[in-house]
Design a protein around this motif. Structure first.
Motif: not given
Length: 490
Positions: A145-156, A214-228
């Motif tokens: 979601g677009p209102s997701c921000h300021h997230i910290s993941v530390v020493r996990c 399989y993967n470690a860090i993957r940040l995706d974006m959907s087509d609806e925001y392709a022109d943002a």
């Protein structure tokens, strides 16, 4: 601060030198309020349904949920084959779900058998996860979601499936590889330690131990925001001081767009394709201080997806970085090609130490003899601001391989024989006599319009002597400067 004691049965227990009333985890969360410290006392917590955080903390009084040694949350959930490389969504199981929440912190909690995700976040912000141990799951953490921000993941710490590196064929995880259009039998492993879709950014992933996944860090974006506009999504991401081990596909994989990503001081041990930028726009990408090495090759016998690469590029000329892409002062001990195919732009590759193993001195099958440095289908152009300058490399085709790319090679340090003290052991200190210090400082354009300069007299690679190279400090992108750069490019 209110101290809330939690036990599996919610009864009366001897805690902190006296008898105290405790609550169940679900009741404690339902009753939580800003400033609470919810302490999970040792025990096995079975969660047949997800825990939904019902309210927010505040900047001054976050809600903190902290486990003590021996506190284990067990979802007892089998893998969910319907979730693969996509958002789990708010209706599927997670040990903790945070939807439209903020100022919450989870500390020192062990989570097992929580499929498809251990923690699911949607349109939530200012969340901190520290010292957590997670076993299993398509995702350890997922944000949507677009209102997701300021997230910290530390020493996990995350282990997805310890049979994945050696015993599961790569194509059995990725849909459409075995049979076009068909789902793969292990598709539920096609996830990540931290996955996301359509999030704003300001993400810190630091000092985590991420392995057998399989993967470690993957940040995706959907087509609806392709022109943002650039900077609206996947912006300001710091990936630093992590250890990535036995990653079957990609340790770092932005999708579609990435702006101001700092991939720094990480260790990459037995990983497949390290840095994927296939079809990614944006830029202000900084890769420095990273150490990478191997002593194993992935896959069971007959698995053809076991070659790997350091950088993975795409072939779409309209999905390339338009802003600086900097790779400097890294040290890599390799058995695989550096880049196989595809293309990129704005890439300044400088002062890295790239040491190739000698296949004759390794166990049979560990490294393909005559491994190329660059693939035949790779396209690099000086007109797209791609350059290699000052790298130390012992590959036999370095630098003659750049004859295929006029103007890309600006100079370097070709050498013969090993360049690292004990590459296969992860000791990537340079051997004496392999290089001399640079006589000029390095200048790197920053995302706020300033220029950072290195110290003078540094050696190639991530290690200067036995100490780490000291690179620039992270800084968020300046949005006015970002817009100015785009107008200049246009």
């Amino acid at each position: 601060m209110r101290m809330v004691y939690v036990t599996p049965d919610g009864g009366r227990h001897w805690v902190d030198s006296e008898w105290r009333n405790t609550m169940t985890l679900r009741d404690a969360i339902a009753d939580s309020r800003p400033g609470d410290l919810i302490r999970l006392l040792p025990g096995n917590y079975f969660l047949p349904e997800a825990i939904d955080l019902p309210r927010d903390g505040t900047p001054a009084e976050p809600i903190i949920i902290r486990g003590e040694h021996g506190a284990i949350i067990d979802g007892r959930r089998p893998p969910d084959p319907e979730v693969s490389a996509t958002s789990p969504g708010p209706l599927r199981y997670a040990a903790f779900r945070m939807i439209n929440r903020c100022h919450i912190r989870l500390d020192n909690i062990r989570i097992e058998r929580s499929w498809p995700s251990a923690v699911y976040m949607e349109n939530s912000h200012h969340l901190i996860f520290k010292d957590m141990e997670i076993e299993g799951g398509t995702y350890a953490f997922y944000a949507d979601g677009p209102s997701c921000h300021h997230i910290s993941v530390v020493r996990c710490d995350w282990v997805q499936d310890d049979s994945l590196w050696r015993y599961i064929n790569w194509a059995m995880v990725h849909d459409g590889e075995l049979v076009p259009g068909e789902k793969a039998p292990y598709r539920y492993l096609n996830g990540a330690f931290f996955g996301s879709n359509n999030i704003k950014g300001d993400i810190v992933i630091r000092a985590n131990n991420i392995r057998h996944c399989y993967n470690a860090i993957r940040l995706d974006m959907s087509d609806e925001y392709a022109d943002a506009p650039l900077g609206d999504f996947n912006c300001n991401v710091v990936i630093t001081q992590n250890r990535f081990s036995f990653v079957r596909d990609n340790p770092v994989e932005p999708e579609t767009v990435a702006v101001n990503w700092w991939v720094t001081y990480n260790q990459l041990y037995n990983c497949h394709k390290w840095f994927s930028q296939d079809g990614v726009k944006g830029g202000f990408w900084y890769y420095f201080g990273n150490l990478g090495w191997f002593d194993s090759r992935p896959g069971p016998e007959g698995d053809e997806n076991n070659g790997g690469a350091v950088f993975k590029f795409g072939k779409d000329p309209d999905a390339l970085p338009s802003l600086p892409f900097e790779t400097f002062h890294n040290s890599f001990y390799l058995r695989q090609q550096y880049v196989k195919n595809g293309t990129t732009s704005q890439w300044r590759h400088r002062r890295n130490a790239i040491g190739y193993a000698d296949s004759a001195h390794l166990p049979p099958g560990l490294m393909t003899p005559g491994q190329p440095f660059l693939g035949e289908d790779l396209e690099l152009s000086s007109q797209e601001n791609v350059s290699f300058d000052g790298d130390l490399c012992n590959h036999p085709t370095f630098p003659s391989v750049f004859d295929n790319y006029p103007g890309v090679y600006l100079g370097g340090l070709p050498v013969n024989g090993p360049i690292f003290r004990a590459g296969i052991c992860g000791d990537l200190a340079l051997l004496p006599g392999k290089a001399v210090p640079y006589d000029q400082p390095l200048a790197v354009q920053m995302p706020d319009g300033t220029v950072w300069h290195s110290e003078n007299g540094l050696m190639p690679g991530a290690l200067d002597g036995n100490g780490m190279f000291t690179g620039p400090r992270y800084r968020p992108v300046d949005m006015d400067y970002l817009q100015q750069c785009q107008q200049t490019d246009d």
